[in-house]
Design an enzyme around this catalytic site. Structure first.
Site, PDB file in Angstrom:
ATOM      1  N   LYS A 168      40.697  35.506  22.547  1.00  0.00           N
ATOM      2  CA  LYS A 168      41.530  36.277  23.182  1.00  0.00           C
ATOM      3  C   LYS A 168      42.345  35.805  24.564  1.00  0.00           C
ATOM      4  O   LYS A 168      43.387  35.607  24.902  1.00  0.00           O
ATOM      5  CB  LYS A 168      41.145  37.727  23.541  1.00  0.00           C
ATOM      6  CG  LYS A 168      41.737  38.494  24.714  1.00  0.00           C
ATOM      7  CD  LYS A 168      41.258  39.869  24.700  1.00  0.00           C
ATOM      8  CE  LYS A 168      40.100  40.120  25.848  1.00  0.00           C
ATOM      9  NZ  LYS A 168      40.467  40.070  27.310  1.00  0.00           N
ATOM     10  N   ASN A 169      41.049  35.336  25.246  1.00  0.00           N
ATOM     11  CA  ASN A 169      41.567  34.897  26.596  1.00  0.00           C
ATOM     12  C   ASN A 169      41.923  33.458  26.550  1.00  0.00           C
ATOM     13  O   ASN A 169      42.576  33.092  27.818  1.00  0.00           O
ATOM     14  CB  ASN A 169      40.088  34.960  27.675  1.00  0.00           C
ATOM     15  CG  ASN A 169      39.657  36.463  27.738  1.00  0.00           C
ATOM     16  OD1 ASN A 169      40.666  37.457  27.770  1.00  0.00           O
ATOM     17  ND2 ASN A 169      38.453  36.687  28.380  1.00  0.00           N
TER      18      ASN A 169
ATOM     19  N   CYS B  96      40.389  46.206  31.823  1.00  0.00           N
ATOM     20  CA  CYS B  96      39.150  47.173  31.682  1.00  0.00           C
ATOM     21  C   CYS B  96      38.779  47.573  32.922  1.00  0.00           C
ATOM     22  O   CYS B  96      38.852  46.663  33.885  1.00  0.00           O
ATOM     23  CB  CYS B  96      38.096  46.169  30.916  1.00  0.00           C
ATOM     24  SG  CYS B  96      38.267  46.314  29.122  1.00  0.00           S
TER      25      CYS B  96
ATOM     26  N   ASP C 201      31.130  38.320  30.274  1.00  0.00           N
ATOM     27  CA  ASP C 201      31.514  38.911  29.175  1.00  0.00           C
ATOM     28  C   ASP C 201      30.442  39.115  27.996  1.00  0.00           C
ATOM     29  O   ASP C 201      30.619  39.853  27.210  1.00  0.00           O
ATOM     30  CB  ASP C 201      32.771  38.258  28.669  1.00  0.00           C
ATOM     31  CG  ASP C 201      33.910  38.256  29.398  1.00  0.00           C
ATOM     32  OD1 ASP C 201      34.158  39.097  30.529  1.00  0.00           O
ATOM     33  OD2 ASP C 201      34.816  37.554  28.996  1.00  0.00           O
TER      34      ASP C 201
ATOM     35  N   ARG D 174      40.965  45.573  21.509  1.00  0.00           N
ATOM     36  CA  ARG D 174      41.728  44.923  22.517  1.00  0.00           C
ATOM     37  C   ARG D 174      41.411  43.409  22.382  1.00  0.00           C
ATOM     38  O   ARG D 174      42.040  42.408  22.754  1.00  0.00           O
ATOM     39  CB  ARG D 174      41.509  45.374  24.097  1.00  0.00           C
ATOM     40  CG  ARG D 174      41.767  46.619  24.450  1.00  0.00           C
ATOM     41  CD  ARG D 174      41.962  46.822  26.020  1.00  0.00           C
ATOM     42  NE  ARG D 174      42.365  45.546  26.541  1.00  0.00           N
ATOM     43  CZ  ARG D 174      41.635  44.882  27.564  1.00  0.00           C
ATOM     44  NH1 ARG D 174      40.657  45.687  28.146  1.00  0.00           N
ATOM     45  NH2 ARG D 174      41.934  43.880  28.028  1.00  0.00           N
TER      46      ARG D 174
END
Ligand code: EPZ
Length: 418
Positions: free
Chosen positions: A22-23, A116, A305, A398
């Protein structure tokens, strides 16, 4: 109603393939906006943040087409300079479009980014750095306009090595006049991916992977085909899970080189880990050790994370463990939910958690409040005796393509309730 039901308490066995990151993919998608050409991006995960970024790119006039895991982004014609508000406020990484839009059109109006709830998450570092590059910023209620007649290269020292601010400066710098030097740049693997993407597209960037980046602006960029690496945090989630449940799993495509600190931590807790050509083989040993002290750090330290899922595992390690959160000031929201499951977690202020291991967690109803904490609750559910119901799982979507599919591949009895 978006809940996940997990029947936990059994060892994990099996293998699962790790999705694209994702990132990493989000800033690469933003970077495609800088290129007056067509880019093909492979291994894009099916997650809601990518969907939002597709919508945002679409609102600028880009044509984005998905076929399986591949996104084709045609940014030859850009029309709008205002980002669709709903998508911006729904996702933190929409802020990387700031640097990309400035680089492409010299002007953008956008809402303050969302994301978030894990702390304040200001954007002052982004805005200050861009001001140094000649950008004027006009703030209004809830949104701002950034404008630059010409983007100028500059020497920028970041007071905090922010991932997002580093990305924004890089994106603005590749089209700026002259050289930009970023000191104390973030060194997270996602920054390296962004730099590699831009370099393959024709940008000149030196120091990739280090804390000083030098970007020579103004080189013409051209379309490329690029593959997004696998997601280190998703892989880390399952790595930690098997420590909590016991068992033997294989994580295909796990980006091992980016996971050193997680692997070291997992070995300390009690895992035998073998790196193979295709991924990571993990055998959880019979015993589990607590971790007397660990802090989250910028890369290559232990990632913030992964902090929630580590807390879930440590909840079942006999003895006392201490986690210090050094990156975000409000990232222990999962503690109260884990307590409902029988965990003994004491918070000392907003930055330190003391965890005293219990024999086992007990399934019950809990609620996700944000992405990584939500995934950690599912992991805790796989460790707990009985049924755990995790509510508000849209947060998990997400960043996780299909967390139930992945756990099912690892032998867990788990399903979605929509
Ligand atoms: C990125 O967030 C990631 N998000 C986060 O992952 C990750 O936790 C974080 O980096 C740290 O690794 C994306 O890549 C989309 P920062 P980012 O700027 O860029 C302070 C996930 O779950 N700061 O490196 O927002 C900030 O408050 C997400 O996938 C300022 O003070 O993080 C924090 O304390 C969550 N002013 C620290 O810097 C600023 O202008 C690091 O934040 C910017 C940041």
């Amino acid at each position: 109603m978006d809940a996940i039901h997990v029947l936990g308490g059994n060892a994990l066995f099996g293998e699962t393939k790790i999705q694209g990151s994702k990132n990493a993919v989000l800033p690469v998608m933003a970077a495609a906006l800088l290129i007056k050409d067509v880019c093909v991006i492979e291994n894009c995960p099916h997650i809601s943040d990518v969907y939002h970024m597709q919508q945002l790119l679409g609102s600028t006039g880009c044509k984005v087409v998905r076929s399986g895991e591949t996104l084709t982004i045609d940014a030859r014609n850009i029309s709008e300079d205002t980002m669709a508000g709903d998508h911006v406020t729904g996702m933190r990484s929409s802020i990387t479009l700031l640097g990309a839009m400035l680089g492409r059109t010299g002007e953008v109006t956008m809402a303050y980014p969302g994301g978030c709830v894990i702390g304040e998450r200001p954007i002052d570092l982004h805005l200050n750095a861009l001001r140094r590059m000649g950008v004027a910023i006009y703030e209004e209620e809830g949104r701002f306009t950034a404008r630059a007649k010409t983007l100028e290269g500059a020497v920028i020292r970041l007071p905090v090595s922010s991932v997002g601010a580093t990305e924004n400066i890089i994106l603005a710098a590749v089209t700026a006049k002259g050289v930009t030097v970023i000191q104390n740049a973030a060194m997270e693997p996602e920054i390296t991916t962004l730099c590699e993407f831009l370099r393959e597209a024709g940008a000149v960037i030196e120091g990739i992977g280090g804390s000083v980046l030098m970007i020579q602006g103004g080189h013409t960029l051209h379309g490329i085909r690029f593959r997004v690496p696998a997601d280190r945090i998703v892989a880390g989630t399952y790595l930690m899970s098997v420590l909590g449940t016991g068992g033997h799993i294989f994580l295909e495509d796990a980006p091992v080189a980016q996971m050193r600190s997680m692997i070291r931590t997992a070995e300390k807790i009690g895992a035998e880990i073998h790196v193979t050509r295709d991924g990571l083989n993990i055998i959880a040993k019979d015993y589990k050790n607590p971790i007397p002290y660990i802090k989250t750090e910028i890369y290559p330290g232990f990632p913030t994370d992964m902090q929630s899922v580590l807390m879930a595992v440590l909840s079942t390690c006999p003895g006392e463990s201490v986690i210090e959160e050094t990156i975000f000031e409000d990232r222990f929201r999962i503690a109260s939910q884990l307590r409902k499951m029988g965990a003994r977690v004491e918070l000392k202020g907003k930055r330190q958690a003391v965890i005293t291991g219990v024999d086992s967690l007990l399934g019950c109803e809990v609620a996700a409040e944000e992405l990584r904490g939500g995934a950690a609750l599912v992991a805790a559910g796989s460790m707990a005796l009985g049924e755990t119901v995790v509510k508000n799982c849209h947060f998990i979507e997400r960043g996780y393509e299909d967390i139930c599919r992945d756990y099912q591949n690892l032998g867990v009895n788990i399903f979605w309730q929509r």
